[in-house]
Structures are given as C-alpha cells and as structure tokens.
Design a protein around this motif. Sequence first.
Motif, PDB file in Angstrom:
ATOM      1  N   ASP B 109      44.559  39.464  43.964  1.00  0.00           N
ATOM      2  CA  ASP B 109      45.662  39.888  43.107  1.00  0.00           C
ATOM      3  C   ASP B 109      45.192  40.677  41.896  1.00  0.00           C
ATOM      4  OD1 ASP B 109      48.221  38.784  44.150  1.00  0.00           O
ATOM      5  OD2 ASP B 109      47.161  36.877  43.996  1.00  0.00           O
ATOM      6  N   HIS B 110      44.043  40.350  41.392  1.00  0.00           N
ATOM      7  CA  HIS B 110      43.627  40.909  40.104  1.00  0.00           C
ATOM      8  C   HIS B 110      42.117  40.875  39.992  1.00  0.00           C
ATOM      9  CE1 HIS B 110      42.747  40.358  35.702  1.00  0.00           C
ATOM     10  NE2 HIS B 110      43.481  41.452  35.675  1.00  0.00           N
ATOM     11  N   ARG B 146      44.901  50.393  44.166  1.00  0.00           N
ATOM     12  CA  ARG B 146      46.043  49.793  43.486  1.00  0.00           C
ATOM     13  C   ARG B 146      45.867  48.297  43.237  1.00  0.00           C
ATOM     14  NH1 ARG B 146      51.006  51.456  42.784  1.00  0.00           N
ATOM     15  NH2 ARG B 146      51.808  49.520  43.629  1.00  0.00           N
ATOM     16  N   ALA B 148      45.310  45.379  40.433  1.00  0.00           N
ATOM     17  CA  ALA B 148      45.455  45.219  38.985  1.00  0.00           C
ATOM     18  C   ALA B 148      44.078  44.995  38.366  1.00  0.00           C
ATOM     19  CB  ALA B 148      46.358  44.028  38.690  1.00  0.00           C
ATOM     20  N   GLY B 176      45.269  47.922  33.279  1.00  0.00           N
ATOM     21  CA  GLY B 176      46.507  47.438  32.666  1.00  0.00           C
ATOM     22  C   GLY B 176      46.240  46.545  31.466  1.00  0.00           C
TER      23      GLY B 176
END
Lengths: 100, 368
Positions: B109-110, B146, B148, B176
């Motif tokens: 996810d990150h 893409r 995060a 981000g």
Amino acid sequence: MNPEKHARPRLAPGCRLSEPNRAPRMLQMPERALRLNGPSLEIVERCDGRHTVQQIISELQKIYSKAEPERVEKDILGYLALLQEQQALEFTVEDAAEQK
Amino acid sequence: MTTTIPTPLALIAELTHRCPLHCVYCSNPLELQSRGLELSTEVWSRVLREAAEAGAMQVDFTGGEPLARPDLVELVRAARSAGLYVNMITSGLPLDERRLADLVNAGLDHLQLSFQGLQEDAASEIAGTRALEQKLQVVRWARAHRVALTLNFVIHRQNLDRLEEMIAFGEESGAGRLEFAHVQYYGWAFANRERLLPTRDQVERSILLLQQAEARLRGKVRVEYVAPDYYAKYPKACMGGWGHKLMLITPTGDVLPCHAAQVIPGLRFDNVKNKPLREIWDSSEAFQKFRGEDWMQEPCRSCDRRTQDFGGCRCQAFLLAGDPAVTDPVCTLTPRHLIVEEIIAAANAASPEVPAAKPDWLYRPNPA
Ligand SMILES: C[S@@+](CC[C@H](N)C(=O)[O-])C[C@H]1O[C@@H](n2cnc3c(N)ncnc32)[C@H](O)[C@@H]1O
Ligand code: SF4
Ligand code: SF4
C-alpha cells in the motif's frame, strides 16, 4: 473549494477501504485512517473513477430519499472536499471528444 | 488499580537485521541477529494473521532492510490477505523495477524511502556506502507504478544545514508525504551521539523551516517532523504508550513494546514461536511491566501530562539515568533533566563546522 460535478473521483495511491470483513470500515491512508459510517462509506465506495460527482449525488439522494435532496448534495460536496484536503482523492475530467 | 488492556493498532515487523547500508544513526540494537536465526515465511504469515485478529490495522515491514528478505513479496501478499494495510520502510536497496512491480501487485500500500542526504559524498559518509543514485531511481519507479510514497530524511548535526535542499527536493519528487526525523538516540545513534547531536541554533532554525514548509505545502504534500528529543520540554509519547498501541517483533520473533526495549536489563520477552501473539500482548511480563500508570514515580505520578506522554520513554530513562522506571530525563520537570542539560551544553560548546573531538564513526555492520 467544491469539486466539479462532472469530474470522476477515485482514491489516491495509498488510500483504500479496509477489508469488508473487518469492522468498523475505515478509509486507510499513509499514517492515518478515517472511520466510515453509513453515508461516508456509501460515498467512498463510489469514488472508483467511474462515478461522476453528479452520479454519486443522485444515487445517494435515492438511498436517503427521506432527507432533503439539497441537504444530501451539500453534505456530499462537503465530504468530498474534506477527502480532497486529506489528499485522499484524484479527479479525472474527460474532454468533450471522449464524452460523445 | 487494574489496567485495562488496549487493542494493538499496528505491528512493526523487523523482518531481518541484515542491511547493505551501515548508517551511523541506525536505531537497531548493537547486537544484531544473523540470517540463520530469522523467522520463517510460515511463522511470519501466521503472526500477520494473529496480529489482524488481535485488532491491528497495519503492518510496517522494516528491519534492517526488509528487501534483504527473498520472501518479501510473499509476506506482502500474506499481510494483505490477513486484511492489513501494508507499509514498507526501506533504504531502497536491493531493488529493481521488476521487484517493485511485484511488491505493488502483491498489495503493497505504501512505501517509505529513507535518505541520508542529497549530497553524494556527505550521504555516503553517513550510510557507510554509496546509495543515493539508487534511491533517486526508486523515487522514479514508485511514481511510475503509482505506489504511495513517503520520503524520510533523518536529520542531525551533519546535515541540518542542508535542510532547505531536502525540502525543495521532496516538494518536486512526487511523494505525497515528507517525514523529517531528528535522530533519536538509541542503538548506533546513541553510540555516535556526540557527532550527531545538533546545536540549539540548528534545532531552532530547523523547526522554523519545517513549520514554514508545512504551511506552504498544505494540501499538496504533507510535511511531518519528529521533534528533537533532547531539546524538547516534555518527552515524546514513546510508541503511544508502553503496550498501548504498537508492538514490535524482532527478526528472531521476540515481541517488544518498544524498538530499544532489549537494552533494559532483566526484562523478559516472549517469542511468537512459543505463544500466540494475542496472549503475549495481553500478558507477557515485558508488556505488563510498564503498561498503564501503576509503575510511575514522581513527578509523573501526580502530573497532568501523564495521560499524554506516559512519562516518556522507558529505554531512554534507562540509557540516560540507569533506571527504566524513572521519569524520562528529557522532561524538564524532573531533577534528572540535568543529565540532558549537560549533554546539550557539550553539543553547543563548538559549532557544527568544527570537527568533533571524537573523530571516528562507529558504523553499523551487516550481520551474516
Ligand atoms: C531502522 S530503519 C529500517 C528500514 C530501512 N533500513 C530504512 O533505513 O529505511 C527504520 C526507519 O527509521 C529511521 N531511523 C533509523 N535510525 C533512526 C534514528 N536513530 N532516529 C530516527 N529515525 C531513525 C530510518 O530512516 C527509517 O525510516
Ligand atoms: S543501517 Fe540504515 S538503512 Fe540499514 S537498517 Fe539501519 S537505518 Fe536502515
Ligand atoms: S513529569 Fe512525567 S508525565 Fe509530567 S510531563 Fe514530565 S514525563 Fe510527562
């Protein structure tokens, strides 16, 4: 700043709904999470890059038909603005050629 | 008074102590575990399920260097199917674009990527190896796939004067979130403290710059910073309270309430190989020892801030004052704050440009 009604919101990278079998449902983001209840979950589930803001509004106005339609619209726009502030959303707007 | 047992929010999974870098600020313990003692894929997969069942929402894969584990893609998949949000904290080595794509497809996810600085030579001196070029490559791949991205800059006496450069780079990087972490003095950082501890001028300037960046970039890039521990008025709420929100599992399976807890003499840890995780969280000696407020002494015991900072860090109390049960000496309300004042006075006796009296870095080795 309110999002444009013909734009299609989708969750930004790193932002996603927690698994359906885990309660309470959350919008998980890098280093933070938002708890979702009825209407906010309905909204986030529709931020899929396919629904336009207008479509989300219309669908929720049907689900919450007992509430005043203007109220529902205002709440949705407010919630989308909050998600935008959290950097949880990306908006795509197609150009006119694609819409035909 | 009984202490109600809270639910863990996240699991910090130190998959390995192996790492191709040798950072002089590394918070890992001085005693590093070797590959032969690491938990297997199967045990980690079970532990990830147990963590989710106990209530955890997120796993942080870290280390050492998580990418040094050949089964990382498999572990990401196991974490996702357990219902966890999957974060990887990494130096970016060893990685190629293909493997990053595999990690993203498996459900990563990150990604939090750490930097030692943006000047090749200065960064290499801190990392003990050349790694900057590869990190810049990883930033480009993360954007392309893409995923995060958070950039993590560990800041200290040697690189604080280049903070503007780091902020400007972060702003344009496509990340981000930017995290600026003042060094915390555990493990190798504690051993190298004299050369890492900033001056008061550096600290004040950094806080101002970061506050400005945070305001200027709001809505575009999130800027967060970890306060410089020794210069604070009150201590940090270490781990959000002992046994309150977070748990850490070492490469060999010991379950710790704090990264550095193994420095505390006599504290006994349970291991995931022998007991279910929930049972360890609920009742292991190490978690119960400083959970809640019963263990507190004055001035914490009667202080209003005790529900916010939990009396600070137990490991830091031991490292600085020799007793894990006293108020964290970082706190200005305890007489033991004198210990910190002396350390700070020494750090301010010379300017950062003057080479430190202690010339050699102690580099973190890569265990076998
Ligand atoms: C111990 S590292 C392990 C993961 C990976 N090797 C890395 O460095 O990114 C975990 C995180 O802590 C940061 N870190 C390491 N030592 C630190 C210290 N003494 N104070 C503050 N942050 C530190 C790293 O920059 C990284 O973001
Ligand atoms: S040496 Fe550096 S890269 Fe390796 S684990 Fe420690 S902080 Fe991370
Ligand atoms: S006395 Fe204890 S509780 Fe009060 S601020 Fe200091 S560390 Fe926190």
